[in-house]
Design a protein around this motif. Structure first.
Motif, PDB file in Angstrom:
ATOM      1  N   TYR A   1       0.499  -1.076  -0.050  1.00  0.00           N
ATOM      2  CA  TYR A   1      -0.417  -0.057   0.418  1.00  0.00           C
ATOM      3  C   TYR A   1       0.994   1.426  -0.317  1.00  0.00           C
ATOM      4  O   TYR A   1       1.832   1.024   0.088  1.00  0.00           O
ATOM      5  CB  TYR A   1      -1.517  -0.344   1.372  1.00  0.00           C
ATOM      6  CG  TYR A   1      -0.431   0.700   2.230  1.00  0.00           C
ATOM      7  CD1 TYR A   1      -1.391   1.797   3.348  1.00  0.00           C
ATOM      8  CD2 TYR A   1       0.380  -0.455   3.472  1.00  0.00           C
ATOM      9  CE1 TYR A   1      -0.417   1.949   4.607  1.00  0.00           C
ATOM     10  CE2 TYR A   1       0.834   0.604   4.375  1.00  0.00           C
ATOM     11  CZ  TYR A   1       1.018   0.981   5.487  1.00  0.00           C
ATOM     12  OH  TYR A   1       0.863   2.091   6.008  1.00  0.00           O
ATOM     13  N   GLU A   2      -0.110   2.592   0.396  1.00  0.00           N
ATOM     14  CA  GLU A   2       1.003   3.454  -0.331  1.00  0.00           C
ATOM     15  C   GLU A   2       1.773   4.504   1.309  1.00  0.00           C
ATOM     16  O   GLU A   2       2.327   5.235   0.806  1.00  0.00           O
ATOM     17  CB  GLU A   2      -0.419   4.927  -0.700  1.00  0.00           C
ATOM     18  CG  GLU A   2      -1.787   4.795   0.639  1.00  0.00           C
ATOM     19  CD  GLU A   2      -2.074   4.283   0.501  1.00  0.00           C
ATOM     20  OE1 GLU A   2      -2.815   3.960   1.476  1.00  0.00           O
ATOM     21  OE2 GLU A   2      -2.147   3.426  -0.203  1.00  0.00           O
TER      22      GLU A   2
ATOM     23  N   VAL B   1       6.215   2.040  -0.268  1.00  0.00           N
ATOM     24  CA  VAL B   1       7.279   1.650  -0.980  1.00  0.00           C
ATOM     25  C   VAL B   1       8.347   2.109  -1.611  1.00  0.00           C
ATOM     26  O   VAL B   1       8.859   1.639  -2.674  1.00  0.00           O
ATOM     27  CB  VAL B   1       6.965   4.000  -1.950  1.00  0.00           C
ATOM     28  CG1 VAL B   1       5.441   3.714  -2.087  1.00  0.00           C
ATOM     29  CG2 VAL B   1       7.019   4.366   0.304  1.00  0.00           C
ATOM     30  N   ASN B   2       9.465   2.349  -0.174  1.00  0.00           N
ATOM     31  CA  ASN B   2      10.730   1.800   0.167  1.00  0.00           C
ATOM     32  C   ASN B   2      10.852   0.309  -0.114  1.00  0.00           C
ATOM     33  O   ASN B   2      12.473  -0.072  -0.195  1.00  0.00           O
ATOM     34  CB  ASN B   2      11.577   2.557   0.925  1.00  0.00           C
ATOM     35  CG  ASN B   2      11.373   1.686   2.378  1.00  0.00           C
ATOM     36  OD1 ASN B   2      10.413   1.360   2.820  1.00  0.00           O
ATOM     37  ND2 ASN B   2      12.402   1.544   2.811  1.00  0.00           N
ATOM     38  N   GLN B   3       9.595  -1.019  -0.192  1.00  0.00           N
ATOM     39  CA  GLN B   3      10.120  -1.990  -0.920  1.00  0.00           C
ATOM     40  C   GLN B   3       9.510  -2.717  -1.909  1.00  0.00           C
ATOM     41  O   GLN B   3       9.644  -3.309  -2.297  1.00  0.00           O
ATOM     42  CB  GLN B   3       9.457  -2.779   0.475  1.00  0.00           C
ATOM     43  CG  GLN B   3       9.838  -2.470   1.883  1.00  0.00           C
ATOM     44  CD  GLN B   3       9.342  -2.870   3.255  1.00  0.00           C
ATOM     45  OE1 GLN B   3       7.659  -2.884   2.885  1.00  0.00           O
ATOM     46  NE2 GLN B   3      10.208  -3.567   4.227  1.00  0.00           N
ATOM     47  N   ASN B   4       9.092  -1.342  -2.756  1.00  0.00           N
ATOM     48  CA  ASN B   4       8.530  -2.210  -4.470  1.00  0.00           C
ATOM     49  C   ASN B   4       8.852  -0.736  -5.173  1.00  0.00           C
ATOM     50  O   ASN B   4       9.625  -1.304  -6.289  1.00  0.00           O
ATOM     51  CB  ASN B   4       7.529  -2.317  -3.984  1.00  0.00           C
ATOM     52  CG  ASN B   4       5.888  -1.561  -3.534  1.00  0.00           C
ATOM     53  OD1 ASN B   4       6.652  -0.631  -3.726  1.00  0.00           O
ATOM     54  ND2 ASN B   4       5.237  -2.201  -3.372  1.00  0.00           N
ATOM     55  N   ALA B   5       8.687   0.604  -4.911  1.00  0.00           N
ATOM     56  CA  ALA B   5       8.480   1.358  -6.270  1.00  0.00           C
ATOM     57  C   ALA B   5       9.894   2.445  -6.587  1.00  0.00           C
ATOM     58  O   ALA B   5      10.583   2.050  -7.316  1.00  0.00           O
ATOM     59  CB  ALA B   5       7.729   3.246  -5.383  1.00  0.00           C
ATOM     60  N   PHE B   6      10.651   2.533  -4.797  1.00  0.00           N
ATOM     61  CA  PHE B   6      11.749   3.002  -4.837  1.00  0.00           C
ATOM     62  C   PHE B   6      12.897   1.687  -6.253  1.00  0.00           C
ATOM     63  O   PHE B   6      13.713   2.039  -7.233  1.00  0.00           O
ATOM     64  CB  PHE B   6      12.846   2.453  -4.310  1.00  0.00           C
ATOM     65  CG  PHE B   6      12.558   3.835  -2.799  1.00  0.00           C
ATOM     66  CD1 PHE B   6      10.906   3.943  -2.668  1.00  0.00           C
ATOM     67  CD2 PHE B   6      13.456   4.042  -2.106  1.00  0.00           C
ATOM     68  CE1 PHE B   6      11.438   5.119  -2.117  1.00  0.00           C
ATOM     69  CE2 PHE B   6      13.846   4.943  -0.970  1.00  0.00           C
ATOM     70  CZ  PHE B   6      11.942   5.929  -1.299  1.00  0.00           C
ATOM     71  N   GLN B   7      12.371   0.269  -6.244  1.00  0.00           N
ATOM     72  CA  GLN B   7      13.069  -0.648  -6.430  1.00  0.00           C
ATOM     73  C   GLN B   7      13.096  -1.062  -8.083  1.00  0.00           C
ATOM     74  O   GLN B   7      14.042  -0.802  -9.250  1.00  0.00           O
ATOM     75  CB  GLN B   7      13.266  -2.285  -6.084  1.00  0.00           C
ATOM     76  CG  GLN B   7      13.846  -2.046  -4.852  1.00  0.00           C
ATOM     77  CD  GLN B   7      13.000  -1.385  -3.423  1.00  0.00           C
ATOM     78  OE1 GLN B   7      12.479  -1.714  -3.708  1.00  0.00           O
ATOM     79  NE2 GLN B   7      13.901  -1.559  -2.070  1.00  0.00           N
TER      80      GLN B   7
ATOM     81  N   ASN C   1       1.955   7.196  -6.882  1.00  0.00           N
ATOM     82  CA  ASN C   1       2.436   7.736  -7.683  1.00  0.00           C
ATOM     83  C   ASN C   1       2.789   9.164  -7.810  1.00  0.00           C
ATOM     84  O   ASN C   1       3.530   9.924  -8.862  1.00  0.00           O
ATOM     85  CB  ASN C   1       1.208   7.687  -8.980  1.00  0.00           C
ATOM     86  CG  ASN C   1       0.236   6.625  -9.433  1.00  0.00           C
ATOM     87  OD1 ASN C   1       0.704   5.884 -10.168  1.00  0.00           O
ATOM     88  ND2 ASN C   1      -0.674   6.947 -10.100  1.00  0.00           N
ATOM     89  N   ARG C   2       2.151   9.647  -6.726  1.00  0.00           N
ATOM     90  CA  ARG C   2       3.239  11.012  -5.923  1.00  0.00           C
ATOM     91  C   ARG C   2       4.342  10.304  -5.597  1.00  0.00           C
ATOM     92  O   ARG C   2       5.376  11.267  -6.471  1.00  0.00           O
ATOM     93  CB  ARG C   2       2.475  11.805  -4.927  1.00  0.00           C
ATOM     94  CG  ARG C   2       2.907  12.696  -4.782  1.00  0.00           C
ATOM     95  CD  ARG C   2       2.070  13.339  -3.159  1.00  0.00           C
ATOM     96  NE  ARG C   2       1.584  11.887  -2.025  1.00  0.00           N
ATOM     97  CZ  ARG C   2       2.830  12.054  -1.489  1.00  0.00           C
ATOM     98  NH1 ARG C   2       4.071  12.902  -1.334  1.00  0.00           N
ATOM     99  NH2 ARG C   2       3.127  11.362  -0.153  1.00  0.00           N
ATOM    100  N   VAL C   3       4.514   9.399  -5.081  1.00  0.00           N
ATOM    101  CA  VAL C   3       6.074   9.532  -4.540  1.00  0.00           C
ATOM    102  C   VAL C   3       7.059   8.783  -6.481  1.00  0.00           C
ATOM    103  O   VAL C   3       7.901   9.442  -5.377  1.00  0.00           O
ATOM    104  CB  VAL C   3       6.050   7.657  -4.010  1.00  0.00           C
ATOM    105  CG1 VAL C   3       7.543   7.653  -3.320  1.00  0.00           C
ATOM    106  CG2 VAL C   3       5.566   8.531  -2.885  1.00  0.00           C
TER     107      VAL C   3
ATOM    108  N   VAL D   1      10.737   9.879 -10.069  1.00  0.00           N
ATOM    109  CA  VAL D   1      11.186  10.359 -11.457  1.00  0.00           C
ATOM    110  C   VAL D   1      12.521  11.284 -11.727  1.00  0.00           C
ATOM    111  O   VAL D   1      12.876  12.214 -12.389  1.00  0.00           O
ATOM    112  CB  VAL D   1      10.560  10.637 -12.099  1.00  0.00           C
ATOM    113  CG1 VAL D   1      10.052  10.893 -14.222  1.00  0.00           C
ATOM    114  CG2 VAL D   1       9.755   8.843 -12.515  1.00  0.00           C
ATOM    115  N   VAL D   2      11.493  12.754 -10.973  1.00  0.00           N
ATOM    116  CA  VAL D   2      12.355  13.845 -10.895  1.00  0.00           C
ATOM    117  C   VAL D   2      13.317  14.066 -10.276  1.00  0.00           C
ATOM    118  O   VAL D   2      14.717  14.486 -10.734  1.00  0.00           O
ATOM    119  CB  VAL D   2      11.298  15.390 -10.474  1.00  0.00           C
ATOM    120  CG1 VAL D   2      11.689  17.100 -10.080  1.00  0.00           C
ATOM    121  CG2 VAL D   2       9.769  15.400 -11.019  1.00  0.00           C
TER     122      VAL D   2
END
Length: 388
Positions: free
Chosen positions: A106-107, A122-128, A155-157, A162-163
């Motif tokens: 989750y977010e 997010v630091n366990q899936n989105a980061f990677q 998506n905000r994270v 990306v930026v």
């Protein structure tokens, strides 16, 4: 000593837009309970699951949680998938009336003293996933998600990542949960992808709209080789709903894939498919549902009671050899230490791991450190055969 069963609430959707993946979570939960009971139960008492259908609807989840706690006398709940459904359940467990074990990525940005969060943040899936995609597929990203809280926050994270990497988000689009391949919203999405021609798509579409999106994407002539979809939400369950070959070449990040070759993963996959069919898809959310049930039972055994406060006192003392690797609950934030991986979908619809950092990652649900070069690794020994 009482021989009465331990009554535990199991709250997943078997109907509605997220029924497919939640049914897999339900099956994994029941498999774990069967294993626990076959080994003698908890302190000699079997676990009796009281399963309810949340119907993919926050109001229904709230009603069923109140029923389980208020009428059935349940103290421990296992369940929920969408964030709006989890949030709907929170009032029902307030004031130590209950304890929720939540097995879904989750977010983040939440802490409840009466929730144990066993899915990735997010630091366990989105980061990677961001690090992998930006390094290998380019800097121009189009973001798409379903229209509720998890996609917006995640998506905000991802936009920040990306930026941070000097990339560009060329567009951000949201679809209704019920969107299908021919819906006006899906048609507009395909047109905007064609207009921007990004390097890759980042998707947080959930439920049955996932298969519709991938099929519409393929029908539009887009290629995974040239412009892959990268997702945190696309799972084995979703691929099973797609036409053969549609998902090939697209990419996902998760803490577990059913192709993982560790001994614990092989045992779990074999047991799940022996119970539910040799072709049963096993998403990471089901693996989390499985291991959290074993952790809940271990805490129950240590506490000797299902009083939520006593179970909470014990839960952070437990480590469990989950299919993904050895996991535990962080005492400060009630989230799990997990093992992130990135995989590409092959021609048979299987997720083949292409990047395995080989480390257990401390949960950071508040996004305190959002640097792509540091995701708070917990350097424990990697599971045997952890790469595949």
């Amino acid at each position: 000593m009482s021989e009465e069963p331990w009554r535990i609430g199991v709250l997943f959707s078997t109907t509605g837009v997220t029924a497919d993946i939640e049914t897999a979570q339900l099956k994994a939960t029941l498999l774990a309970i069967e294993e626990i009971n076959a080994a003698g139960g908890v302190l000699g008492r079997p676990i009796a699951p009281l399963a309810r259908d949340g119907a993919s609807d926050p109001k229904r989840f709230r009603q069923e949680a109140e029923r389980l706690i208020g009428q059935d006398g349940v103290k421990l709940l296992l369940g929920c998938y969408m964030s709006n459904c989890r949030k709907a359940v929170l009032p029902a467990i307030d004031d130590h009336r209950g304890l929720l074990f939540y097995p879904t990525f989750y977010e983040g940005f939440e802490f409840s003293p009466q929730v144990i969060y066993t899915g990735a943040v997010v630091n366990q899936n989105a980061f990677q996933l961001a690090k992998y995609m930006l390094a290998r597929h380019g800097q121009r990203v189009l973001i798409v998600g379903s229209n509720y809280i998890y996609p917006y926050e995640t998506n905000r994270v991802m936009s920040d990542f990306v930026v941070q990497s000097r990339g560009k988000v060329v567009d951000e689009i949201y679809l209704p949960l019920e969107a299908d391949a021919e819906s006006p919203e899906m048609v507009r999405l395909i047109k905007r992808i064609r207009k921007h021609e990004p390097d890759f798509i980042f998707s947080t579409i959930v439920g049955r709209s996932t298969a519709s999106f991938y099929e519409a994407y393929a029908d539009a002539g887009f290629s995974a080789a040239a412009m892959p979809i990268a997702s945190l939400t696309t799972s084995e369950v979703d691929v099973a709903r797609m036409r053969p070959g549609v998902a090939e070449g697209h990419i996902a990040a998760a803490t577990f894939f059913s192709t993982l070759g560790t001994p614990a993963a092989r045992r779990f996959t074999a047991a799940y498919r022996a119970r539910y069919g040799q072709h049963a898809p096993i998403p990471s959310a089901a693996e989390a549902a499985y291991f959290q049930t074993h952790i809940a039972a271990a805490a129950l055994a240590r506490a000797g009671t299902d009083d939520p406060r006593r179970v909470l006192d014990e839960i952070t003392e437990i480590e469990f050899d989950a299919p993904q690797g050895r996991v535990r609950i962080d005492a400060e934030n009630h989230h799990a230490y997990l093992w992130p991986r990135v995989a590409r979908i092959d021609a048979d619809g299987a997720f083949q791991i292409v990047w395995n950092p080989g480390m257990r990652v401390k949960p950071d649900p508040y996004g305190v450190d959002q640097r792509l070069d540091d995701w708070s690794a917990d350097f424990v020994e990697a599971p045997a055969s952890g790469g595949r």
